[in-house]
Structure formats: structure tokens, C-alpha cells
Scaffold this active site. Sequence first.
Site, short mmCIF file in Angstrom:
data_model
loop_
_atom_site.label_atom_id
_atom_site.label_comp_id
_atom_site.label_asym_id
_atom_site.label_seq_id
_atom_site.Cartn_x
_atom_site.Cartn_y
_atom_site.Cartn_z
N GLN A 182 -42.73 9.49 -0.94
CA GLN A 182 -40.99 9.56 -1.64
C GLN A 182 -40.30 9.62 -0.49
O GLN A 182 -40.36 10.54 -0.07
CB GLN A 182 -40.83 10.10 -2.85
CG GLN A 182 -41.24 9.75 -3.56
CD GLN A 182 -42.53 10.70 -4.58
OE1 GLN A 182 -42.95 11.26 -3.73
NE2 GLN A 182 -42.62 11.67 -5.63
N GLN A 241 -42.84 3.85 0.57
CA GLN A 241 -42.31 4.47 -0.93
C GLN A 241 -40.70 4.51 -1.32
O GLN A 241 -40.14 5.28 -0.91
CB GLN A 241 -43.39 5.50 -1.52
CG GLN A 241 -43.25 5.44 -3.27
CD GLN A 241 -44.16 6.90 -3.42
OE1 GLN A 241 -45.37 7.12 -3.19
NE2 GLN A 241 -43.70 7.61 -4.45
N ASP A 242 -40.47 3.66 -2.66
CA ASP A 242 -39.63 4.76 -2.75
C ASP A 242 -38.30 3.77 -1.92
O ASP A 242 -37.23 5.19 -1.44
CB ASP A 242 -38.91 5.78 -3.63
CG ASP A 242 -39.05 6.43 -4.41
OD1 ASP A 242 -40.51 5.02 -5.04
OD2 ASP A 242 -40.14 7.65 -4.72
N ASP A 291 -43.12 1.07 -5.60
CA ASP A 291 -42.04 1.32 -6.73
C ASP A 291 -40.92 1.14 -6.03
O ASP A 291 -40.19 1.67 -5.78
CB ASP A 291 -42.01 2.65 -6.95
CG ASP A 291 -42.85 2.74 -8.04
OD1 ASP A 291 -43.61 1.71 -8.29
OD2 ASP A 291 -43.04 3.90 -8.70
N ARG A 324 -43.65 -2.28 -12.19
CA ARG A 324 -43.62 -1.87 -13.74
C ARG A 324 -43.12 -0.20 -14.31
O ARG A 324 -41.89 -0.30 -13.79
CB ARG A 324 -45.16 -0.78 -13.14
CG ARG A 324 -44.93 0.58 -12.22
CD ARG A 324 -45.53 1.45 -11.74
NE ARG A 324 -45.15 2.52 -10.49
CZ ARG A 324 -46.56 3.07 -10.90
NH1 ARG A 324 -47.52 3.72 -11.93
NH2 ARG A 324 -45.90 4.55 -10.38
#
Length: 561
Positions: A360, A382-383, A404, A475
Site C-alpha cells: 500500500q 497498489q492503492d 485496488d 472486487r
Amino acid sequence: MSRKGACRFPFLSSSRLSSLLASLLLISLITVITCISLLLPTYSKGKLSTRLLISLACRAASSPQACESSLILTPLALHDSPARLVTISIALAQQRTQVCHAQSQALLPVASSDPNLVSAAHNCEYLLRRASYVLQKGCTLCDGSSNNIAFAGAVGFDKIKDMEAWMSAALTWENDCYSALGYVNGTHSRDMSFHSHSGDDLTQSSADGSKNTAFFLNQSEMQHFELLSHGAIDTLNVTAQFGSSHADEAIHYLMQCVQIAINFTSNALSMLDAYDTHGANVSAWSPPSKRTLPGYQAFRKRWIMPQRCQVKGKTIITGNLNAQMPGVSTYDTATVAVDGDEFIACYITIENLAQPDRHQAVALRVGSDRSAFYHCSFLGHQDTLYAHSLRQYYQSCRIEGTIDFIFGNAASVFQNCEVLIRPGCISWSAITAHGRTDPAQTTGFVFEDCIINGTNEFMESFILNPKKYKVYLGRPWKPFSRTIYKSSWIERVVRPEGWRPWRGDFALSTLFYGEYNNMGIGAGFEGRVKWAEQISSSMAMLYTVSNFIQGDEWLLDFVTK
């Protein structure tokens, strides 16, 4: 010598007579109190009794039993009006959140020896302070309208959509605090916004699948928090009670407090949502998950970039914080964080330079209401973009990432944006992970007229071996995750099934994933998962800028005339 005319009871002694009179007096007093208790809840003009009104209204709450208990015990509940009950519910949520904020301040001096606890304590203090503020703002606005609504028969509060947005955010912030404490305390958190995860292990760090759980304490704990809510224990006393070496106890009590606040805020938001849908017809109130979708205005507008953004050149802001660093949560990793309302950014690039194996690493975190971004780039892995809370609008932006990389619990609309997959350290990617925890929250991600594809670097590898890479539209990070793609171009990088589960069947029966009028090889619906929907044109209209984030009320202020 007895007085003339006095009553005599030859068969009773004076002590027995006194006892009898006392018993008769007690029976009379009980009778009077009973009569008053039966008469007080009834409004004289033929309206529902307060007890029945509370019972009907609390059917809309996420925890009806707790809702009824709290309202019946509140003196203000004698006001016989659905609007007043909503106002009181918001006030109760604000009081509980304020108590939790005081306890979060008490946690700070206890947390100094643990960097992760320091981070969680500071984040809790900040988030609970914001939650208490917006609940107070909503309560004040609600209270100013409810007195007139009660008797004038009006169908809505002033600015009810604003109030729903604020309360949705307050619930998000409370959940984030609980998540942070749960992660530090090693407990299984119901909200994982601060949790550390990597690669395929992401599927192991989900919430436990509980849906809108009601939280109940034992009698002694409830009495403790009732004392807190009435100001009997202040921050200094709590600090003295825990001492400097009792961090575990401090975390435990704060988590219990936040659980109560979440429950109260969820109940109040559900009741406000029911009022928005059915007005004062309290007999029609029901939980959000059982309610039909509200109506909409058949109004669609193409928003124009504001004149003030039409400037030459770019500003580039970079950072490299990531969640693998001690004492740094996902929330803390943002290169840029925006919480001030009505923020506007144009032609800015914001990047987090952390590599994919650092997990993250947020480039931009937004908790700003009525914020707008035009021709901006958000780059990371990520993120990348933490669309954290409140109402947001993105036009002609470029967003790059791996896993994500658009996540959070905001109500966000993306128009004419490029959403691009970057090469990562694993072979699958999920674009979105929306974090809606409550069915009454007015949050979700909407992509309209966007392009879903890979970066040039990603496409070079993808073309050589398409089967190796698995890209998904999103998701479910939380039980009521909501994401809609409409009128967008979805390239072949997206798998035919379209969407990826989080873990097992978690949230598959409660999420809402909709697609409408999309084009491109990846837009085919034949192979889609069963829990995604092809929505109708009328349902797609619910997710316009005007209807979903009330953009016609605030973006117009910045639009070129």
C-alpha cells in the site's frame, strides 16, 4: 377522650392502621404513575403513540432493538414526530462519537512506546473529531427543520442529501478508527482500511463477513459508557484510570466505545434515509437493503472544465511513503491528502514512487466534500487513489496502478478518465475496491465515458502472453461495495468474468456492481460473474453527476458560463 365525629376502627391497632394507610397510599401512587406513563406517550391530536411511533421508525434502523431502547429512554422522544425522532437519533450518534473522541485523546499518552499504536491513536483522534463535527452540523441543520416538518407535513429536511453525505462519511471515519485499533490490537477487524496486506495474501485480510452487526455490551460496560456520555468521566479521568502502562485496556475501551458510535450512527443514517424515501409515512419505513431505489431527475449535463484551470504547464508532486514502514498505515502513506471542502485541482500530477513490493502506497487521499479534479494524473501501484469519503468529481484524469488502485468509501464520479493498469509483482489486478459498510451510505464509484486499458509497458507484456494476466474491474472490499461502469470503453485486458471476489462468497449477496452501455472487447457480458448486473437505462440515470453527487448544486459554481 375521642373527638366527636372521628372514625374509629376498633379492630385495628394504631400501628396496623398506619401500615394500611401507607399501603393504600403506595397503591394510589403506583396507579397514578401507571396512568401517567400510559397517557404521556399519546399525542392528543390522534397521532400514533410515541412508543408505537418509535417501534415503527426503528424498523428502518440497522439495529431495531438498540434503536428502540435508546429512543424510549430519551426524554425528547415525547415529541410525537418522525422528523424529531430522526433529529434525536443523529444527536445520540453525535454524543457517542464525541465521547469516543475524548477517549481517543486519552489513548495518546499511553501509546508512545508503540509506533503503530501512535499512528492509530492520532488517526482515531482526527477521524472521530471530524465525525463528531459533521454529525453536529447535520444535527443542527436537521433540528432547524424538524420543528416545522413535524406539523407542516413537509416531506423532507433542508439539504437532506448533504446530511446523508456527511453521515455516510462519519460512519466511514468511525469504522476506520475501529479498524486501526483492531489491527494494532491483533483482533479481527470488521473494517480493514489500515490493515497491511500484499499480493495474494490480500484475500486473507478481509472483514469477517458480518453484515451490519449490532453491538451490545454487558451491563457494567453499558453503565460505564452511559456515565461517559453524560460527562461523568472526562479525558483526564480516563487517562488516570488506564495509567501509562495499560495500553491494552485503553484500546479495548475505545474499541467498545467506537462500536457503540458505529451502531448509533448507522441507525440514524438508516432512519434519515427512510425519511428521505417515505417522508413522515413512518408505517412505510424499512431497512435500506429491503427498500426500492429512490426516484431521480431525468437530467444529464456534460460538465465543463472551469476557466481557472485553463493554464499552461504542470505541477508534479512525489512521495514514497508505504505501509511497510513502521508506524505508517495506509491512511498515512498519501503523497497528498485533501480534507478541506470544495477543493479544486487542475493539471497536477501526484505520484507515490514506492515500488510494487512495498504494497500500500497512496498517491492521493481525498476526504473533501464537493471536491473536483480536472486533467490531473495520479500515479502509483497498489492503492494509488484513496477516494476516502464524501462527494468527489474527476474529469479527464489519468489514474495508474496495479491492485485496488482506486479504493475507499467516497461517492465519486469519474468522467472521461483514463484508468490504466501498470505492471506489478503479481499476475492479477483489480481496479477498484469500494468500501461501503452500510446499505444506507450514499457512496459508490461511477465511471462514465472512461477508458479502461493498460499502460504501454503493461501492454507490451500482455500482448506476448494474454493468459498470464488477469485484470478485473473491481472486487468487494466491504459488504455493500458499489461500483458502476457506464458508456465506457473497456479493452481486452479485462477478463470475461469482469469482477473478482474478495474471499469466498464474502459480500457477493450484498454488493452492487452494475454495467451499462459499455463498449470494447472487455465489455462483453456473456462471461460475467452472476453477481454483477447489466443495469437498465433508468437505473443508470441514478448514477449521474446530478443525482449521485448533487453536482448541479455545486459544480455549476465553477463551470464556465
